[in-house]
Design a protein around this motif. Structure first.
Motif, PDB file in Angstrom:
ATOM      1  N   MET A 122      23.159  34.981  53.215  1.00  0.00           N
ATOM      2  CA  MET A 122      24.015  35.090  51.611  1.00  0.00           C
ATOM      3  C   MET A 122      22.848  34.212  50.816  1.00  0.00           C
ATOM      4  SD  MET A 122      27.142  32.384  51.665  1.00  0.00           S
ATOM      5  CE  MET A 122      26.785  30.575  52.174  1.00  0.00           C
ATOM      6  N   TRP A 123      22.784  34.668  49.700  1.00  0.00           N
ATOM      7  CA  TRP A 123      21.928  33.769  48.571  1.00  0.00           C
ATOM      8  C   TRP A 123      22.646  32.518  48.104  1.00  0.00           C
ATOM      9  CZ3 TRP A 123      17.041  34.893  48.994  1.00  0.00           C
ATOM     10  CH2 TRP A 123      16.488  36.195  48.836  1.00  0.00           C
ATOM     11  N   VAL A 124      21.761  31.656  47.933  1.00  0.00           N
ATOM     12  CA  VAL A 124      22.684  30.484  47.412  1.00  0.00           C
ATOM     13  C   VAL A 124      21.582  30.165  46.257  1.00  0.00           C
ATOM     14  CG1 VAL A 124      23.198  28.209  47.809  1.00  0.00           C
ATOM     15  CG2 VAL A 124      23.575  29.806  49.593  1.00  0.00           C
ATOM     16  N   PHE A 125      22.436  29.835  45.181  1.00  0.00           N
ATOM     17  CA  PHE A 125      21.661  29.359  44.048  1.00  0.00           C
ATOM     18  C   PHE A 125      21.174  27.691  44.469  1.00  0.00           C
ATOM     19  CE2 PHE A 125      23.668  31.736  40.267  1.00  0.00           C
ATOM     20  CZ  PHE A 125      23.469  33.012  41.011  1.00  0.00           C
ATOM     21  N   VAL A 126      19.928  27.461  43.906  1.00  0.00           N
ATOM     22  CA  VAL A 126      19.246  26.356  44.355  1.00  0.00           C
ATOM     23  C   VAL A 126      19.407  25.275  42.799  1.00  0.00           C
ATOM     24  CG1 VAL A 126      17.157  24.950  45.016  1.00  0.00           C
ATOM     25  CG2 VAL A 126      18.071  26.957  46.146  1.00  0.00           C
ATOM     26  N   ARG A 127      18.778  26.045  41.903  1.00  0.00           N
ATOM     27  CA  ARG A 127      18.834  25.492  40.435  1.00  0.00           C
ATOM     28  C   ARG A 127      18.523  26.704  39.416  1.00  0.00           C
ATOM     29  NH1 ARG A 127      13.293  21.970  40.681  1.00  0.00           N
ATOM     30  NH2 ARG A 127      11.770  23.345  41.559  1.00  0.00           N
ATOM     31  N   ASN A 128      18.933  26.426  38.267  1.00  0.00           N
ATOM     32  CA  ASN A 128      18.890  27.413  37.267  1.00  0.00           C
ATOM     33  C   ASN A 128      18.628  26.754  35.963  1.00  0.00           C
ATOM     34  OD1 ASN A 128      21.124  29.715  35.901  1.00  0.00           O
ATOM     35  ND2 ASN A 128      19.157  29.947  35.763  1.00  0.00           N
ATOM     36  N   ARG A 129      17.840  27.289  35.127  1.00  0.00           N
ATOM     37  CA  ARG A 129      17.674  26.681  33.822  1.00  0.00           C
ATOM     38  C   ARG A 129      17.875  27.998  32.851  1.00  0.00           C
ATOM     39  NH1 ARG A 129      16.114  22.348  30.898  1.00  0.00           N
ATOM     40  NH2 ARG A 129      15.202  22.823  28.814  1.00  0.00           N
ATOM     41  N   VAL A 130      18.577  27.586  31.768  1.00  0.00           N
ATOM     42  CA  VAL A 130      18.869  28.672  30.961  1.00  0.00           C
ATOM     43  C   VAL A 130      18.437  28.078  29.168  1.00  0.00           C
ATOM     44  CG1 VAL A 130      20.374  30.180  29.761  1.00  0.00           C
ATOM     45  CG2 VAL A 130      20.636  29.802  32.058  1.00  0.00           C
ATOM     46  N   GLU A 131      17.666  28.730  28.561  1.00  0.00           N
ATOM     47  CA  GLU A 131      17.528  28.240  27.010  1.00  0.00           C
ATOM     48  C   GLU A 131      17.865  29.554  26.281  1.00  0.00           C
ATOM     49  OE1 GLU A 131      13.258  27.259  26.682  1.00  0.00           O
ATOM     50  OE2 GLU A 131      13.673  25.666  28.328  1.00  0.00           O
ATOM     51  N   LEU A 132      18.941  28.787  25.099  1.00  0.00           N
ATOM     52  CA  LEU A 132      19.214  29.932  24.232  1.00  0.00           C
ATOM     53  C   LEU A 132      18.298  29.660  22.943  1.00  0.00           C
ATOM     54  CD1 LEU A 132      21.914  28.454  25.938  1.00  0.00           C
ATOM     55  CD2 LEU A 132      23.148  30.227  24.646  1.00  0.00           C
ATOM     56  N   ARG A 133      17.402  30.391  22.696  1.00  0.00           N
ATOM     57  CA  ARG A 133      16.440  30.160  21.812  1.00  0.00           C
ATOM     58  C   ARG A 133      16.784  30.765  20.508  1.00  0.00           C
ATOM     59  NH1 ARG A 133      11.014  31.313  25.540  1.00  0.00           N
ATOM     60  NH2 ARG A 133      11.326  29.615  27.186  1.00  0.00           N
ATOM     61  N   LYS A 134      17.430  31.785  20.343  1.00  0.00           N
ATOM     62  CA  LYS A 134      17.885  32.270  19.018  1.00  0.00           C
ATOM     63  C   LYS A 134      19.358  32.969  19.179  1.00  0.00           C
ATOM     64  CE  LYS A 134      16.933  36.684  16.636  1.00  0.00           C
ATOM     65  NZ  LYS A 134      16.095  37.858  16.321  1.00  0.00           N
ATOM     66  N   PRO A 135      20.195  32.721  18.367  1.00  0.00           N
ATOM     67  CA  PRO A 135      21.623  33.059  18.246  1.00  0.00           C
ATOM     68  C   PRO A 135      21.797  34.425  18.524  1.00  0.00           C
ATOM     69  CG  PRO A 135      21.196  31.428  16.427  1.00  0.00           C
ATOM     70  CD  PRO A 135      19.857  31.774  16.918  1.00  0.00           C
ATOM     71  N   LEU A 136      22.717  34.860  19.191  1.00  0.00           N
ATOM     72  CA  LEU A 136      23.003  36.375  19.527  1.00  0.00           C
ATOM     73  C   LEU A 136      24.468  36.262  18.649  1.00  0.00           C
ATOM     74  CD1 LEU A 136      22.299  37.332  23.025  1.00  0.00           C
ATOM     75  CD2 LEU A 136      21.221  38.189  20.914  1.00  0.00           C
ATOM     76  N   LEU A 137      24.337  37.173  17.418  1.00  0.00           N
ATOM     77  CA  LEU A 137      25.536  37.190  16.696  1.00  0.00           C
ATOM     78  C   LEU A 137      26.418  38.540  17.007  1.00  0.00           C
ATOM     79  CD1 LEU A 137      23.917  36.316  13.178  1.00  0.00           C
ATOM     80  CD2 LEU A 137      25.014  34.875  14.804  1.00  0.00           C
ATOM     81  N   TRP A 138      27.703  38.279  16.580  1.00  0.00           N
ATOM     82  CA  TRP A 138      28.615  39.307  17.115  1.00  0.00           C
ATOM     83  C   TRP A 138      28.057  40.899  16.316  1.00  0.00           C
ATOM     84  CZ3 TRP A 138      32.376  40.842  19.763  1.00  0.00           C
ATOM     85  CH2 TRP A 138      33.277  41.712  19.382  1.00  0.00           C
ATOM     86  N   MET A 139      28.056  41.997  17.437  1.00  0.00           N
ATOM     87  CA  MET A 139      27.570  43.024  17.136  1.00  0.00           C
ATOM     88  C   MET A 139      26.016  43.259  17.045  1.00  0.00           C
ATOM     89  SD  MET A 139      30.179  45.011  17.345  1.00  0.00           S
ATOM     90  CE  MET A 139      29.739  46.650  16.888  1.00  0.00           C
ATOM     91  N   ASP A 140      25.293  42.263  17.671  1.00  0.00           N
ATOM     92  CA  ASP A 140      23.873  42.355  17.473  1.00  0.00           C
ATOM     93  C   ASP A 140      23.541  43.297  18.818  1.00  0.00           C
ATOM     94  OD1 ASP A 140      23.141  40.730  15.632  1.00  0.00           O
ATOM     95  OD2 ASP A 140      22.329  38.757  16.716  1.00  0.00           O
ATOM     96  N   ALA A 141      22.512  43.874  18.579  1.00  0.00           N
ATOM     97  CA  ALA A 141      21.869  44.715  19.750  1.00  0.00           C
ATOM     98  C   ALA A 141      20.987  43.918  20.602  1.00  0.00           C
ATOM     99  CB  ALA A 141      21.406  46.065  19.358  1.00  0.00           C
ATOM    100  N   TYR A 142      21.013  43.989  21.904  1.00  0.00           N
ATOM    101  CA  TYR A 142      20.010  43.300  22.435  1.00  0.00           C
ATOM    102  C   TYR A 142      19.693  43.927  23.854  1.00  0.00           C
ATOM    103  CZ  TYR A 142      23.712  41.707  25.626  1.00  0.00           C
ATOM    104  OH  TYR A 142      24.823  41.620  26.501  1.00  0.00           O
ATOM    105  N   THR A 143      18.581  43.716  24.413  1.00  0.00           N
ATOM    106  CA  THR A 143      18.099  44.483  25.570  1.00  0.00           C
ATOM    107  C   THR A 143      17.937  43.179  26.560  1.00  0.00           C
ATOM    108  OG1 THR A 143      15.654  43.919  25.178  1.00  0.00           O
ATOM    109  CG2 THR A 143      16.852  46.232  24.508  1.00  0.00           C
TER     110      THR A 143
END
Length: 210
Positions: free
Chosen positions: A22-43
């Motif tokens: 099984m895959w086990v997470f070792v570490r994770n970093r997440v950066e929220l660089r720009k707000p995603l607003l309600w109904m914003d389209a994103y890929t």
């Protein structure tokens, strides 16, 4: 990420059924660089940025208006279901045909110390916290920690980055303690041993390496 790994036949279900791991997470970093607003389209784009004999690194980006809004770097390893030992990447479907892509983001894992200072909460892992591999879901850990902030505080100073170190697995029925380890740093522990260490960066605050 699951869809991408599924296309490569290295997803969690295949890993368990075909390779006995099984895959086990070792570490994770997440950066929220720009707000995603309600109904914003994103890929969403997800790809393997590197792998070694025992480590797999997956990058994910969410883009809005051509700009990266959210960036994530996740490090995983495969663990044998019977022995609990780390498996080599080549035994779980990774090999010469696995071609890493050039990293689009520059995310660096930080070096931090997590020394428990104050007990904040004690809780029990419940069935809704358990994932497909029958250990505590990584999302549950994040929820435990986000709950240390009020809605008002998160609205005033939203989270702009989070980094998690997954140290030991926990399971249904385990009793966990959440400790503060300094400003915006936390350690989730079981019987005194760390299970998860996590640091948050809130808007308007500075991150410092140790």
């Amino acid at each position: 990420m699951t869809e991408m790994m599924g296309a490569l036949h290295i997803d969690g279900v295949t890993c368990m059924r075909k390779y006995g791991a099984m895959w086990v997470f070792v570490r994770n970093r997440v950066e929220l660089r720009k707000p995603l607003l309600w109904m914003d389209a994103y890929t969403a784009e997800c790809y393997i940025s590197s792998f070694t004999g025992v480590k797999l690194v997956i990058d994910t980006v969410l883009k809005s208006g051509g700009e990266i809004a959210v960036a994530s770097r996740l490090e995983l390893c495969a663990v044998d279901l019977e022995t609990g030992k780390i498996r080599r990447s080549g035994t779980v479907g990774l090999g010469e045909n696995t071609l890493p892509e050039k990293a689009e983001i520059d995310l660096v894992f930080r070096r931090e110390r997590f020394e428990p200072q104050q007990l904040l909460e004690e809780l029990t892992v419940r069935s809704a916290d358990i994932d497909f591999c029958h250990h505590t879901n990584n999302i549950s850990y994040i929820r435990y920690l986000v709950n240390q902030y009020s809605v008002e505080q998160l609205a005033r100073t939203p989270v702009v980055a989070v980094e998690v170190q997954y140290v030991n697995q926990t399971f249904e029925g385990d009793r966990l303690q959440i400790y503060s380890c300094g400003e915006n740093r936390y350690s989730i522990r079981k019987t005194g041993q760390p299970s998860v260490n996590c640091s948050f960066c809130l808007a308007g605050t500075a991150e410092t390496n140790e």
